[in-house]
Motif scaffolding. Structure first.
Motif, short mmCIF file in Angstrom:
data_model
loop_
_atom_site.label_atom_id
_atom_site.label_comp_id
_atom_site.label_asym_id
_atom_site.label_seq_id
_atom_site.Cartn_x
_atom_site.Cartn_y
_atom_site.Cartn_z
N GLU A 163 -4.04 2.10 -7.78
CA GLU A 163 -4.64 1.14 -8.54
C GLU A 163 -3.50 -0.18 -8.75
OE1 GLU A 163 -5.77 1.12 -13.55
OE2 GLU A 163 -5.66 2.96 -12.34
N LYS A 164 -2.51 0.10 -8.67
CA LYS A 164 -1.44 -0.95 -9.11
C LYS A 164 -1.37 -1.83 -7.70
CE LYS A 164 2.99 -2.37 -11.13
NZ LYS A 164 4.22 -1.47 -11.49
N ALA A 165 -1.58 -1.25 -6.63
CA ALA A 165 -1.82 -1.91 -5.26
C ALA A 165 -2.89 -2.75 -5.11
CB ALA A 165 -1.54 -1.05 -4.03
N ALA B 296 -5.21 -8.16 -5.20
CA ALA B 296 -6.17 -8.84 -5.74
C ALA B 296 -5.42 -10.37 -6.17
CB ALA B 296 -6.78 -8.73 -7.18
N LYS B 297 -4.18 -10.54 -6.42
CA LYS B 297 -3.51 -11.79 -6.49
C LYS B 297 -3.03 -12.54 -5.27
CE LYS B 297 -1.43 -10.58 -11.16
NZ LYS B 297 -0.40 -10.55 -11.97
N LEU B 298 -2.76 -11.51 -4.30
CA LEU B 298 -2.21 -11.93 -2.93
C LEU B 298 -3.02 -12.48 -1.98
CD1 LEU B 298 0.73 -12.37 -1.66
CD2 LEU B 298 0.37 -10.10 -0.56
N VAL C 227 8.01 -5.67 -4.70
CA VAL C 227 7.88 -4.30 -4.40
C VAL C 227 7.99 -4.38 -2.70
CG1 VAL C 227 5.20 -4.17 -3.84
CG2 VAL C 227 6.83 -1.94 -4.03
N ALA C 228 7.66 -5.51 -1.97
CA ALA C 228 7.91 -5.79 -0.58
C ALA C 228 8.93 -6.34 -0.40
CB ALA C 228 6.50 -6.43 0.09
N ARG C 229 9.36 -7.53 -0.90
CA ARG C 229 10.38 -8.25 -0.99
C ARG C 229 11.76 -7.32 -0.84
NH1 ARG C 229 10.40 -11.48 -5.33
NH2 ARG C 229 12.28 -9.98 -6.17
N ASP D 287 1.08 -1.20 0.01
CA ASP D 287 -0.02 -0.03 0.09
C ASP D 287 0.88 1.03 0.00
OD1 ASP D 287 -2.43 -1.52 -0.16
OD2 ASP D 287 -2.60 -1.62 1.91
N GLU D 288 1.82 1.39 0.77
CA GLU D 288 3.07 2.32 0.96
C GLU D 288 3.62 2.72 -0.32
OE1 GLU D 288 5.27 1.82 4.04
OE2 GLU D 288 3.75 1.47 5.64
#
Length: 287
Positions: free
Chosen positions: A165-167, A172-174, A238-240, A159-160
């Motif tokens: 829109e991309k988040a 939706a996949k996760l 993006v998180a990893r 989210d950050e």
């Protein structure tokens, strides 16, 4: 740790040299020489033999450059290598490799994997090949309540760091996968240190990625032999790859996490079928 092979090598060189020196020596001690004088002469002969042993040992190590006489043996604990007769034969080894499956949390039972089984998998990971024995791989085992903490961090980072829109698309996949995460016994983060030894030049990054990947395969194979389900999850990049997630794992910004081995118990492993194309179509022999 003292290398046993090194001690045997010293003994094999020193004993004959001292014996020959004693038999051939022209040194005649004066009558009534003190015990100290006798010890000093014997010590000089033994010291000379040890110097010869060290010189010869360096030559042998350069030729062999393996086993427990490796140049790093004195700096690291040498793990016990199994005797040849205990090593599985080629058919047994290939059978295990072919029976390994990527089993997903939707088919996990929620039962915990015993700690001793996790440790066996990690020991196998430690034996993955590394360039120059860098042993740069690092693993973080996330269990119990810590699983939810990691999940919340991943969600917040998405989210950050992404436009709304991309988040939304990543979530939706996760989200369907996260629904089964409570059944996961452990998440094992697959990481490596960019420079594990500050006194040496770091390896090219691709070599540490390859080494850590080999470690993950070792873990999965031992897990398969124990009837444990697992699969390698990449997690949202993006998180990893964020510094926040690296800090959570105890890494520096220069280090990397290349994914997570998701581990659990399952009674549905046998239902997973494997399929590969003919290996001969992927190989070119040249002589």
């Amino acid at each position: 740790m003292v290398c046993p092979m090194s001690l045997l090598f010293d003994a094999a060189v020193v004993a004959p040299v001292v014996a020959i020196a004693a038999a051939k020596s022209d040194v005649v001690l004066p009558e009534g020489a003190s015990a100290a004088t006798t010890i000093a002469v014997g010590g000089a002969i033994t010291l000379s033999a040890l110097c010869l042993s060290k010189f010869l040992k360096k030559i042998v190590i350069k030729k062999i450059h393996g086993g427990c006489c490796h140049t790093k043996c004195s700096k690291t604990t040498v793990a016990e290598v199994p005797a040849p007769e205990t090593i599985p034969n080629a058919d047994q080894t290939l059978s295990l490799i072919k029976k390994r499956r990527s089993v997903f949390p939707k088919d996990f039972s929620g039962e915990a994997v015993p700690r001793e089984s996790i440790e066996k998998m990690l020991e196998a990971a430690n034996w993955a090949p590394t360039h120059g024995l860098s042993e740069a791989f690092r693993f973080v085992v996330i269990e119990g309540d810590e699983r939810k903490k990691m999940e919340n961090l991943i969600v917040s980072l998405i989210d950050e760091k992404l436009p709304a829109e991309k988040a939304q698309g990543v979530h939706a996949k996760l989200t369907p996968k996260r629904a089964h995460w409570p059944k996961v016994s452990a998440f094992i983060a697959l990481c490596y240190k960019q420079q594990p030894n500050p006194s040496t030049t770091p390896n090219p990054e691709w070599e540490e990625v390859a080494s850590t990947s080999a470690a993950a395969q070792n873990m999965a194979l031992v897990g398969a032999s124990l009837g444990i389900a697992s699969y390698w999850a990449s997690f949202p990049e993006v998180a990893r790859d964020s510094n926040e997630f690296k800090a959570y794992l105890g890494l520096t910004p220069e280090d990397r996490c290349i994914g997570v081995l998701v581990v659990g118990q399952s009674d549905r492993i046998s239902g997973y079928r494997g399929k590969r194309g003919d290996w001969k179509a992927k190989v070119d022999f040249r002589a």
